[in-house]
Structures are given as structure tokens and as C-alpha cells.
Design an enzyme around this catalytic site. Structure first.
Site, short mmCIF file in Angstrom:
data_model
loop_
_atom_site.label_atom_id
_atom_site.label_comp_id
_atom_site.label_asym_id
_atom_site.label_seq_id
_atom_site.Cartn_x
_atom_site.Cartn_y
_atom_site.Cartn_z
N GLU A 36 1.34 -8.74 8.72
CA GLU A 36 1.37 -7.32 9.03
C GLU A 36 2.25 -6.53 8.06
O GLU A 36 1.99 -5.38 7.77
CB GLU A 36 1.86 -7.11 10.46
N ASP A 51 -6.49 2.08 -25.75
CA ASP A 51 -7.09 1.90 -24.43
C ASP A 51 -7.19 3.21 -23.67
O ASP A 51 -6.44 4.16 -23.92
CB ASP A 51 -6.23 0.95 -23.58
N PRO A 100 0.80 -1.23 0.00
CA PRO A 100 0.00 0.00 0.00
C PRO A 100 0.83 1.28 0.00
O PRO A 100 0.33 2.34 -0.34
CB PRO A 100 -0.82 -0.11 1.29
N ARG A 113 -0.72 -7.90 -21.50
CA ARG A 113 -1.55 -7.57 -22.67
C ARG A 113 -0.89 -6.54 -23.57
O ARG A 113 -1.29 -6.34 -24.71
CB ARG A 113 -2.93 -7.08 -22.23
#
Length: 244
Positions: free
Chosen positions: A116, A169, A89, A154
Site C-alpha cells: 500500500e 534527443d 506516484p 545513457r
């Protein structure tokens, strides 16, 4: 390209790596995947890979030894030093530009943690990139690494049937992608825009460019802050802002 995943839960990768585009990419020899359980590298007789944090606190922390040994072993078997990606994160926010950068690499190695967190020495002395897929926390890094791998693979040459697909895209051009339509031309009274049925490719291209800009303006105006607008696009934005 070669992509390795270091994980405590290799079974999580079975579905995604053997389905859809990622499966086809392997069949076309565009990519090779390897999923490794880094518990196998633990020097602990019980094969423990985590321990209590120094200084106290909640949860368990992944110890450095198994991950260091696993990464070093994989490096020796690679002709090209891998880009070692820690999914967490606290990392750099993942986007299409980052996917395009990673697609140029020959070897990616994802470190997928659990519990953790990681011993900080893994972050400081082992990884080359830290990546987050959003401002939220997952149980582990497996799902995030799958998302990144799918986005990267991709983009590899020959993986998608149409080579223009990744170029058009959303985010690749800096704008969101224009709307798409297919048969029937009239479905329950909802009709396809006439311009798309006209056969006039110049007009269709202009319509798509305008719709792409409009969709970005309506849904992600923040993307326009650093986008280099041409004169026509500036006039369209001015017109829409005045209408609002």
C-alpha cells in the site's frame, strides 16, 4: 556512477541490467549496479517488512526499520553521500531535465516499495528526492526505477557511441526531435526528403530545426510555452497557425 536498488524482488532487475546500453555501460566502467533485497535487513525473526496501517485501512505498509538500516549501511560503504530516490506516484514528475541533473551525481540509491505504501518517516527523514514517472500507479517501484536509471545512464560520458546523441534527443533541447531516415531512399514509393540527400549540411541543419519545431507544435505545443523562440521560429509558428 554507482546505482543501488533497494527492492523486495531483485530478480526483476536481471534482464534490464544485463542487456543493451546498461550492460555496455557496466563493461565500460561508466556505472556500477547493486541490487539489494532490503528484507535481508529486517530485524523481525520472520523477516517481515510490512505491517497493518495505524488507523485502519486497506493494504499493508512498509515498516521503516529495514529500509533505514539498509540505506544507512549503504551510506557507510560509499565515498559520496548517495541521493536517495523514493519512486512513488506522489513524487516530482520525471523529465529529461531531471535525468540530466541525476546524471551529474556519483551515487544514486533507489528505494522501490510494494504494497500500500511507505511509513511516512521513510519519506520525511531518509529520502532526498521523490520521483514519479507519470500519473498512474504501478504494483511497485521497480519498473519506475529501471526507467529512471536507463534514462540517466545513457547520459553518462562514453556510454553512447555518438556523444551528440543525448544532446539531440527529444526534450534535451526543449523541443521534440526531428524525423530520421535511412536507406533506401525510395521504399515502396515513400521517399526520403530531397534535402537530406543534397549533401548541403547547412540546409539539412535548417530542415531539421524546422521539423523539430513543427513536430513540437503539432504534438506537444505545451513545450513551447516556456521555450525561447528566435525570430525565424516565431515567423514559422505564425505561418502554421494562420494555415490552421
Amino acid at each position: 556512477m554507482r546505482i543501488d536498488f533497494l527492492t523486495l524482488f531483485p530478480e526483476m532487475f536481471n534482464g534490464i541490467l544485463h542487456s543493451s546500453i546498461l550492460k555496455k555501460a557496466q563493461e565500460k566502467k561508466a556505472v556500477e549496479f547493486q541490487v539489494i533485497n532490503f528484507r535481508d535487513y529486517s530485524s523481525n525473526k520472520h523477516q517481515n517488512v510490512d505491517d497493518y496501517p495505524y488507523g485502519g485501512g486497506a493494504g499493508m505498509v512498509l515498516t521503516p526499520q529495514p529500509i533505514f538500516d539498509a540505506v544507512e549501511d549503504l551510506r557507510t560503504s560509499s565515498s559520496t553521500p548517495p541521493k536517495v530516490v523514493l519512486v512513488c506516484p506522489q513524487g516530482e514528475r520525471f523529465n529529461q531535465k531531471k535525468a540530466e541533473q541525476l546524471a551529474k551525481e556519483e551515487h544514486l540509491l533507489f528505494v522501490c516499495g510494494h504494497y500500500e505504501g511507505y511509513d511516512e518517516r521513510i519519506r520525511e527523514h531518509l529520502v532526498t528526492d521523490e520521483i514519479s514517472i507519470g500519473d498512474f500507479v504501478l504494483t511497485g517501484g521497480e519498473l519506475a526505477s529501471m526507467v529512471i536509471a536507463d534514462s540517466v545512464v545513457r547520459l553518462l560520458p562514453g556510454v553512447l557511441g555518438n556523444e551528440d546523441s543525448p544532446v539531440l534527443d527529444s526534450y534535451s533541447s526543449g523541443l521534440l526531435e526531428h524525423p530520421h531516415y535511412t536507406r533506401p531512399a525510395d521504399f515502396r514509393g515513400y521517399k526520403v526528403p530531397d534535402v537530406l540527400l543534397s549533401g548541403n549540411h547547412k540546409k539539412i541543419a535548417e530542415w531539421r530545426e524546422e521539423e523539430s519545431l513543427k513536430r513540437t507544435y503539432q504534438r506537444r505545443p505545451d513545450l513551447l510555452e516556456n521555450y525561447l523562440l528566435n525570430e525565424k521560429q516565431k515567423e514559422l509558428l505564425k505561418k502554421w497557425r494562420n494555415e490552421n
